[in-house]
Each structure stands twice: as C-alpha cells, then as structure tokens.
Enzyme design. Structure first.
Site, PDB file in Angstrom:
ATOM      1  N   HIS A  54      53.446   8.520 -15.826  1.00 44.38           N
ATOM      2  CA  HIS A  54      53.549   8.122 -14.420  1.00 44.38           C
ATOM      3  C   HIS A  54      52.963   9.200 -13.504  1.00 44.38           C
ATOM      4  O   HIS A  54      53.664  10.097 -13.048  1.00 44.38           O
ATOM      5  CB  HIS A  54      55.041   7.891 -14.106  1.00 44.38           C
ATOM      6  N   HIS A  56      50.195   9.750 -10.135  1.00 48.01           N
ATOM      7  CA  HIS A  56      49.340   9.167  -9.092  1.00 48.01           C
ATOM      8  C   HIS A  56      48.162  10.110  -8.874  1.00 48.01           C
ATOM      9  O   HIS A  56      48.331  11.225  -8.397  1.00 48.01           O
ATOM     10  CB  HIS A  56      50.121   8.977  -7.790  1.00 48.01           C
ATOM     11  N   LEU A  57      46.961   9.640  -9.264  1.00 45.16           N
ATOM     12  CA  LEU A  57      45.769  10.494  -9.122  1.00 45.16           C
ATOM     13  C   LEU A  57      44.989  10.203  -7.837  1.00 45.16           C
ATOM     14  O   LEU A  57      44.072  10.943  -7.491  1.00 45.16           O
ATOM     15  CB  LEU A  57      44.855  10.341 -10.344  1.00 45.16           C
ATOM     16  N   ASN A  88      48.214   2.146  -7.859  1.00 46.87           N
ATOM     17  CA  ASN A  88      48.248   1.935  -6.398  1.00 46.87           C
ATOM     18  C   ASN A  88      47.203   2.771  -5.671  1.00 46.87           C
ATOM     19  O   ASN A  88      47.499   3.551  -4.772  1.00 46.87           O
ATOM     20  CB  ASN A  88      49.654   2.187  -5.833  1.00 46.87           C
ATOM     21  N   ASP A 148      53.687  -0.121  -9.546  1.00 44.63           N
ATOM     22  CA  ASP A 148      54.480   0.998  -9.029  1.00 44.63           C
ATOM     23  C   ASP A 148      54.142   1.354  -7.584  1.00 44.63           C
ATOM     24  O   ASP A 148      52.981   1.370  -7.185  1.00 44.63           O
ATOM     25  CB  ASP A 148      54.301   2.238  -9.884  1.00 44.63           C
ATOM     26  N   HIS A 175      58.830  -0.704 -11.204  1.00 45.25           N
ATOM     27  CA  HIS A 175      59.409   0.094 -10.117  1.00 45.25           C
ATOM     28  C   HIS A 175      60.560  -0.754  -9.576  1.00 45.25           C
ATOM     29  O   HIS A 175      60.338  -1.713  -8.839  1.00 45.25           O
ATOM     30  CB  HIS A 175      58.324   0.356  -9.072  1.00 45.25           C
ATOM     31  N   HIS A 228      61.158   5.756 -13.270  1.00 43.08           N
ATOM     32  CA  HIS A 228      62.017   6.660 -12.470  1.00 43.08           C
ATOM     33  C   HIS A 228      63.437   6.150 -12.198  1.00 43.08           C
ATOM     34  O   HIS A 228      63.811   5.902 -11.057  1.00 43.08           O
ATOM     35  CB  HIS A 228      61.329   7.029 -11.157  1.00 43.08           C
ATOM     36  N   ASP A 301      56.063  11.167 -11.986  1.00 43.48           N
ATOM     37  CA  ASP A 301      55.843  10.492 -10.699  1.00 43.48           C
ATOM     38  C   ASP A 301      55.160  11.446  -9.712  1.00 43.48           C
ATOM     39  O   ASP A 301      55.461  11.444  -8.513  1.00 43.48           O
ATOM     40  CB  ASP A 301      57.133   9.921 -10.103  1.00 43.48           C
TER      41      ASP A 301
END
Ligand code: DOR
Ligand code: ZN
Length: 426
Positions: A54, A56-57, A88, A148, A175, A228, A301
C-alpha cells in the site's frame, strides 16, 4: 559483480554467517566467503527485502508530491524491494495503459519493483467496474485491485468484483469506510473529537464495511484484503472471518501501531490521516492482532502530499502521512522493542506475507541458496533522528519529524544489486 555480506545474522537468529550474492541470487551461505565487494555485517540482521502492499506514488498527476523515481528511492532507503502503487492517481489507474505506464516507470527508476494496483471501479467513482481483466493481462500483471482513498461501498459491485478476479487469482483490497457514516469526518469519533469540536469518523463506519465484505468473501469464495485496519472491533471481525475459514487478509499501518488521536489536539494536520488515528486501546488491539497473526501484515499507506495540501487549517488539509522511510523503525519501536514480534516475525509480516497476498514472485522468499537476492540489512541497535528535509520522498508530511527512532536500514539489494549502501542511495 559479486557481493559478500560478512557475519550477518539471518533473521536476527543463530550464529553469524557470510552470504554471497552472485547473478542476482544468493550463491552461498557459510563462513570465510569472499566476493568482489564486501559489507561488514557484524551485529546486523539480514531480512528478505520488504514488500509494501500500500504505497501512493502519485505519478501520474501529482508529480509535485511524489514521482515513481522519488517514491521508489524512499522505498529502497526504507528496506523495500517491492511496492504496490495505489490507483488513486490522475488519471486513475483503471486501464491497462495506465498500469503499464506506472510499471514501466518503476522499471526505469530501478530502485525497487513496482506492482501497480488497479482501480476496482472506473475513475474510482464506485459506479462501474473497471477493466480488471485487461489490467491483469497487461505487462503489469495486476493482481491487487483497490479504490483506496474511497470505499467500494456498493455491495453488489463489491460482490461482482470479488467474483471476477477469482479467474486470475486476484484480490480486492478494500478501503473500509461507510461513506454516509463519515460525511464531513475529520478525526476519530470519541472524547477528543468532542473536546476539539471536530466532526467524528466512528469506528463503526470501518467495522460495518469489514463485516459486510467478510460475509461477501465467504459467500463468493473469493479473496478479500482489508486495508489499514484501525479499530479494536475490526480486529475482532477479522479474527471471526478467519475462524470461519474465509479467504480474508488484513494490514495495519505503522502509524496506527504507534500514534493516537489525542495528537489532533495540536491541530497540526500532519496527524490528519484516513482512517484516522484512534485510541490507545485500539493501538493495543492492533498490536496484539499483528502479533497473533489476525492481522497478516504491515503496509505503509505512504501518502505524500505537497506543502499547500498539508500546511493549511486542519479541515482543509489532505489526509495522509509519508511512511516508507520510517516503517521498519516504527515497527521496531512498537513491536520488536515491546517483545511482541521477533525479527523472524518481522520478516514474515513485512516481506513474506505481503508478497504472498500480492502474488509477487521473487519477493518475500526464504534466505536460502538459490533464492533471488532481494534483501534488506538492518542495524537493530542503531538509532536515528527523523529529519524531513533529508528524506528521499518529495513530500515532508512525516509525523515523526525530530523523533529518535530505533533500527536503521544499512543496505538494500535488488536482485543482487545494491540500491542502498551505508544507509544512502547506492
Ligand atoms: O490518509 C490517506 N491518504 N488515506 C487514504 O485512504 C488515501 C491517502 C491518499 O491518497 O492521500
Ligand atoms: Zn485507504
């Protein structure tokens, strides 16, 4: 180019051994080994490279907050050899084209493997199922699907998605946030939110979705992964679902293992995150759940945000905290120093199990001859001070700025090639 790691403790156990890396694999384990280059590993713990389910790039779309290049370098510095990149982005990763783009950017950067997560619904809008099959068949070989940031709140869509991905052994990572119960929510619903006058995000909004999805997973006979997990009640529900024999797995973030909702009293949006920080008794239950295996793994996350999205008043700030470069240290503090996990179990929960859930070949493998040399070398007795200005992530929203944390990643190897040496990019 061969490397030998001298006198390391495999999983922090047993007698020190030398580990020789050649042709991308573990070539030999023994004593008195030599190679072209060597690392003195006395007192260091060797783990399989960490795997994040998990991350976020932010690329494509928010390259001001993070890129695949900066995010994967942060990952390598944190000991990771593979990360799953959440969908996302802008555009959303809901087609084969976008997931292949992210996957290729990961290959080009070369700091760690990037496994793109595909969106469950078109545009994360929760209305129509995305092209899950074509993402699975693409060069990125997507196996994890998630909206997510948003919950797949439509039960029928969730059911169909779980049914659909069974064909290629995929998993839906949910999520869990009932949208109607969290309208306008700013922090955990409880005593602190009442005192501060901030709208509450109640535990039941997470638990109601988890209960529903576990029952759906049982009915469908499909795979559900719960992102999460943040409440004591959620741990109970997942324990119940596992007792039933349903194919349900769950993750907890480092920050939910360490931080509590009273930090919101600072009104510093660095502590604003979704799901929100909860209470001390939730933290205790999450730690116990991770220790006894109810919660399968830790996932960061990692949610980088640009300054203008974070340095505002609480209500306007975006939720999320960075986490890749601090994850192992926070787990050491919350779980190892407290005696709840051994380093052997850390390897399971931060590498072997997430690799298995994500169906990532070549990661989370045993430290044995012939296995791919995806490795993380840790100094368990080192401490370091978190300085957001010197981190590789492009964003500064770490909740640990100025904190002294235990355990330091000394080196990371991706298929036998160092990505990190001496705690710095190789
Ligand atoms: O805090 C969060 N940040 N939670 C999420 O679910 C999304 C994430 C983000 O993308 O910033
Ligand atoms: Zn989320």
């Amino acid at each position: 180019m061969t490397w030998v790691l001298k006198s390391v403790l495999l999983y922090g156990e047993g007698e020190p051994v030398d580990v020789l890396l050649a042709d991308g694999r573990i070539e030999a384990i023994g004593v008195g080994l030599s190679g072209d280059d060597a690392i003195d590993g006395a007192g260091l713990v060797l783990l399989p490279g960490l795997v994040d389910l998990h991350t976020h790039l932010r690329e494509p779309g928010r390259e001001d907050a993070e890129t695949v290049e900066t995010g994967t370098l942060a990952a390598a510095l944190g000991g990771f050899t593979a990360v799953h990149a959440m969908a996302n982005t802008d555009p959303v990763a809901d087609t084969a084209g976008v997931v292949e783009q992210v996957w290729r950017l990961g290959l080009e950067a070369g700091h760690c493997d990037v496994a793109p997560v595909g969106a469950v619904t078109v545009g994360l809008r929760g209305e129509h199922m995305a092209e899950l099959g074509s993402m699975a068949d693409s060069a990125a070989r997507v196996r994890v699907f998630s909206d997510d940031g948003k919950c797949v709140s439509d039960a029928s869509l969730m059911r169909r998605a779980m049914e659909y991905v069974k064909a290629f052994d995929g998993v839906i990572a949910q999520h869990a946030q009932e949208p109607r119960l969290t309208e306008g929510a700013q922090m955990n619903e409880g005593i602190t939110s009442s005192k501060l006058g901030l709208a509450g995000w109640p535990a039941v909004a997470e638990e109601a979705i988890i209960a529903r999805d576990c029952i759906l997973a049982g009915h469908v006979g499909g795979r559900l992964h719960v992102c999460h997990v943040s409440t004591a009640g959620s741990v109970e529900l997942i324990r119940w679902a596992k007792d039933k024999g349903w194919d349900v797995t769950a993750e907890v973030t480092p920050h939910h293992l360490l931080l509590t909702d009273d930090l919101a009293a600072t009104y510093d949006p660095v502590y604003k995150v979704n799901p929100p920080l909860r209470t001390q008794s939730d933290v205790e239950a999450l730690r116990q759940g991770l220790a006894d295996g109810t919660i399968d793994c830790v996932a960061t996350d990692h949610a980088p945000h640009a300054l203008e999205d974070k340095e505002s008043e609480w209500g306007a700030a975006s939720p999320g905290m960075t986490g890749l470069e601090t994850a192992l240290s926070v787990v050491a503090k919350a779980m190892v120093e407290t005696g709840l996990l051994s380093w052997r179990q850390v390897a399971e929960r931060l590498s072997e199990t997430p690799a298995r859930i994500g169906r990532l070949d070549g990661h989370g493998r045993p430290l044995e001859v012939g296995e791919p040399a995806n490795l993380c070398l840790v100094d368990p007795s080192a401490t370091w001070t978190v300085d957001p200005r010197t981190m590789a992530t492009r964003s500064r929203n770490t909740p640990y700025a100025g904190d002294v944390l235990p355990a330091r990643v000394v080196a990371t190897f991706l298929r036998g090639r160092p990505t990190v040496l001496d705690g710095k990019p190789a």
